[in-house]
Design a protein around this motif. Structure first.
Motif, mmCIF file in Angstrom:
data_model
loop_
_atom_site.group_PDB
_atom_site.id
_atom_site.type_symbol
_atom_site.label_atom_id
_atom_site.label_comp_id
_atom_site.label_asym_id
_atom_site.label_seq_id
_atom_site.Cartn_x
_atom_site.Cartn_y
_atom_site.Cartn_z
ATOM 1 N N ALA A 202 -16.207 -59.045 -11.985
ATOM 2 C CA ALA A 202 -15.669 -58.658 -13.299
ATOM 3 C C ALA A 202 -16.510 -57.580 -13.969
ATOM 4 C CB ALA A 202 -15.558 -59.883 -14.210
ATOM 5 N N ALA A 203 -17.162 -56.736 -13.161
ATOM 6 C CA ALA A 203 -17.952 -55.633 -13.718
ATOM 7 C C ALA A 203 -17.168 -54.330 -13.592
ATOM 8 C CB ALA A 203 -19.287 -55.522 -12.990
ATOM 9 N N SER A 204 -17.476 -53.381 -14.459
ATOM 10 C CA SER A 204 -16.836 -52.062 -14.437
ATOM 11 C C SER A 204 -17.904 -51.002 -14.251
ATOM 12 C CB SER A 204 -16.085 -51.810 -15.744
ATOM 13 O OG SER A 204 -15.072 -52.769 -15.956
ATOM 14 N N ASP A 205 -17.629 -50.026 -13.402
ATOM 15 C CA ASP A 205 -18.631 -48.985 -13.203
ATOM 16 C C ASP A 205 -18.624 -48.005 -14.371
ATOM 17 O OD1 ASP A 205 -17.219 -46.214 -12.227
ATOM 18 O OD2 ASP A 205 -16.065 -47.963 -11.582
ATOM 19 N N SER A 208 -15.897 -45.121 -14.558
ATOM 20 C CA SER A 208 -14.556 -45.522 -14.999
ATOM 21 C C SER A 208 -14.506 -45.731 -16.508
ATOM 22 C CB SER A 208 -14.127 -46.801 -14.282
ATOM 23 O OG SER A 208 -14.048 -46.601 -12.886
ATOM 24 N N LEU A 209 -15.527 -46.375 -17.064
ATOM 25 C CA LEU A 209 -15.556 -46.608 -18.507
ATOM 26 C C LEU A 209 -15.643 -45.295 -19.274
ATOM 27 C CD1 LEU A 209 -17.948 -49.692 -18.673
ATOM 28 C CD2 LEU A 209 -15.457 -49.678 -18.931
ATOM 29 N N GLU A 235 -22.101 -47.804 -25.753
ATOM 30 C CA GLU A 235 -22.457 -48.142 -24.379
ATOM 31 C C GLU A 235 -23.495 -47.161 -23.833
ATOM 32 O OE1 GLU A 235 -21.962 -50.717 -22.801
ATOM 33 O OE2 GLU A 235 -20.297 -51.682 -23.834
ATOM 34 N N MET A 321 -23.282 -50.370 -13.425
ATOM 35 C CA MET A 321 -22.161 -51.267 -13.646
ATOM 36 C C MET A 321 -22.361 -52.005 -14.965
ATOM 37 S SD MET A 321 -20.239 -51.001 -10.851
ATOM 38 C CE MET A 321 -19.250 -52.499 -10.738
ATOM 39 N N ARG A 322 -21.278 -52.097 -15.742
ATOM 40 C CA ARG A 322 -21.332 -52.852 -16.994
ATOM 41 C C ARG A 322 -20.818 -54.254 -16.724
ATOM 42 N NH1 ARG A 322 -22.340 -55.353 -21.109
ATOM 43 N NH2 ARG A 322 -22.333 -54.479 -23.222
ATOM 44 N N THR A 323 -21.704 -55.237 -16.813
ATOM 45 C CA THR A 323 -21.328 -56.628 -16.637
ATOM 46 C C THR A 323 -21.178 -57.279 -18.013
ATOM 47 O OG1 THR A 323 -23.578 -57.514 -16.628
ATOM 48 C CG2 THR A 323 -22.732 -56.630 -14.547
ATOM 49 N N GLN A 324 -20.861 -58.559 -18.017
ATOM 50 C CA GLN A 324 -20.715 -59.274 -19.282
ATOM 51 C C GLN A 324 -22.042 -59.394 -20.019
ATOM 52 O OE1 GLN A 324 -18.928 -62.972 -18.058
ATOM 53 N NE2 GLN A 324 -16.850 -62.122 -18.029
ATOM 54 N N TRP A 327 -25.949 -53.730 -18.647
ATOM 55 C CA TRP A 327 -25.867 -52.716 -17.597
ATOM 56 C C TRP A 327 -26.742 -53.110 -16.405
ATOM 57 C CZ3 TRP A 327 -22.427 -48.911 -17.316
ATOM 58 C CH2 TRP A 327 -21.810 -48.478 -18.487
#
Length: 444
Positions: A202-205, A208-209, A235, A321-324, A327
């Motif tokens: 469930a992380a986003s690079d 992409s963000l 961010e 990667m941005r996790t909950q 970073w």
């Protein structure tokens, strides 16, 4: 066609092949290990690819089947000994054996499968190859582990495993801790072939963000970067903080030193040489050569030493990667085209800062390449880059990193050097993207 010719024909077409633009004179198999016998079967190859005076090592996981299922046809290489051969990393029926071998710490022929003490590895999981990578290939096993395979391999210590293991021991919250690895010996030196690490569910690079933020800005009539709904500055600041914390951990793990004025002058000379090479390859760069050279000249005149330490070396939005919980930084192997000694050498931490700032610039400008209204959106792109670059630098300095504002001469030279490198890279790989670094150099 010989087996080697079949491999060479396929190899040069792969995104991760580093020898684009150079003639392949010869391909030779120097190691061949059977991992799984039968049909389907899996063999691990180390091949050398000669480019005349130079050569590179690559590793290939070759699958063998009498009949290739439709789901694997995209990975087909050719035929050999009456069987279909293909990139075995795409076949989960084969890759499960790699995961199980790490969990069991097996040795198969010349391959050693190692496990980090205490690592929890669930065997028997199916894998899926991730798309979008260039120098490596990564497989996700279930939702728990990611297996990164280094396609081009270099004998000697692997910076990615070396750094990630050291930071994991320090308890860093900004890395994906390693679980295990695969190694062999090449030229008498232990050589890491692949690393198994924690998968960030469930992380986003970061790329992409950032791209979503830029799209929101371009879609909002009349808005500045601070006013658009997808503002990324918060961010970017948090990423700056995380970067400073990773740099602190790197310094704690591997030590600190300084670049004396003589070393700074040598650094400037290296930048001049890269500029000359780039200008010869891309004549459009000549219009900015004098201004770029002035920045390098200012760097060479610095009389105070600057801090140096181990750094990431290939830092950009695709490496975070941005996790909950915050970073996480990935891929500490450094710039793939650089020598192992260079990737392990100490450098100014502002080298990573410059890499991330250049990545912000790419995130904003690459979307303009195909837009008919690109000229009108260019000021918005510059505004987005400035806002997020400033936020990143503020977070970095506030968390104890080397203040970019107080080291502007060094940072400016590193930004331009990175952009010059990008000009060469784009000219060789994505000619339509050359305007991105060229326009940035013009603004810088």
């Amino acid at each position: 066609m010989t087996f080697e010719d079949t491999l060479a024909t396929w190899l040069v077409k792969q995104r991760w092949f580093a020898g684009k633009g150079r003639t392949v004179h010869d391909l030779a198999v120097v190691a061949d290990t059977e991992i799984i016998p039968g049909d389907p079967g899996l063999r691990h190859l180390i091949v050398t690819v000669s480019h005349g005076a130079t050569s590179d090592y690559y590793q290939l996981f070759i699958g063998y089947r009498a009949r290739l299922p439709a789901r694997l046809r995209h990975a087909r290489i050719g035929t050999h000994a009456g069987l279909q051969i293909y990139d075995g990393l795409h076949d989960s029926a084969l890759t499960r054996e790699l995961l199980d071998a790490i969990a069991a710490e097996r040795t198969v022929g010349t391959l050693r499968f190692g496990r980090i003490p205490g690592a929890k590895i669930e065997p028997g999981l199916d894998s899926l190859v991730l798309t979008g990578e260039q120098s490596n290939t990564s497989l996700v096993f279930g939702e728990s582990a990611i297996f990164k395979v280094f396609r081009r391999v270099t004998p000697g210590p692997n910076p990615d495993l070396e750094v990630a293991s050291a930071l994991a021991k320090l308890g860093s919250s900004h890395i994906a801790e390693p679980y295990g690895w695969v190694e062999t010996r090449i030229d008498g030196a232990a050589t890491v072939l692949a690393i198994l690490s924690r998968y960030l569910r469930a992380a986003s690079d970061g790329w992409s963000l950032a791209a979503i933020s830029v799209r929101d800005l371009y879609a909002t009539e009349g808005a500045r970067a601070a006013e658009a709904g997808g503002d990324f500055a918060g961010e970017a600041e948090r990423l700056g903080v995380a970067t400073a914390q990773v740099h602190r951990d790197l310094a704690d793990a591997f030590g600190r030193s300084e670049l004396e004025p003589e070393a700074i002058r040598e650094l400037a000379e290296q930048m001049y040489r890269r500029l000359d090479i780039a200008t010869a390859a891309v004549p459009e760069l000549a219009a900015y050569a004098d201004k770029v050279g002035d920045a390098y000249s200012s760097l060479a005149k610095l009389i105070e030493p600057v801090p140096a330490q181990r750094v990431h070396g290939d830092y950009h939005l695709g490496q975070v990667m941005r996790t909950q919980t915050g970073w996480v930084v990935l891929d500490f192997e450094g710039e793939p085209a650089s020598s192992l000694a260079h990737r392990r050498a100490r450098s100014s931490p502002l080298r990573d800062v410059a890499g991330m700032l250049r990545s912000f610039d790419y995130a904003a400008r690459h979307q303009l390449l195909t837009r008919p209204d690109a000229e009108g959106l260019a000021p918005k792109a510059s505004d987005w880059v400035r806002r997020n670059g400033d936020a990143f630098c503020a977070g970095y300095a506030a968390a104890g990193g080397l203040d970019p504002a107080e080291n502007s001469v060094l940072l400016r030279a590193m930004l331009l050097d990175k952009a010059v490198y990008e000009v060469i890279y784009e000219a060789r790989n994505r000619p339509t993207w050359v305007p991105i670094p060229l326009e940035s150099i013009a603004e810088l």
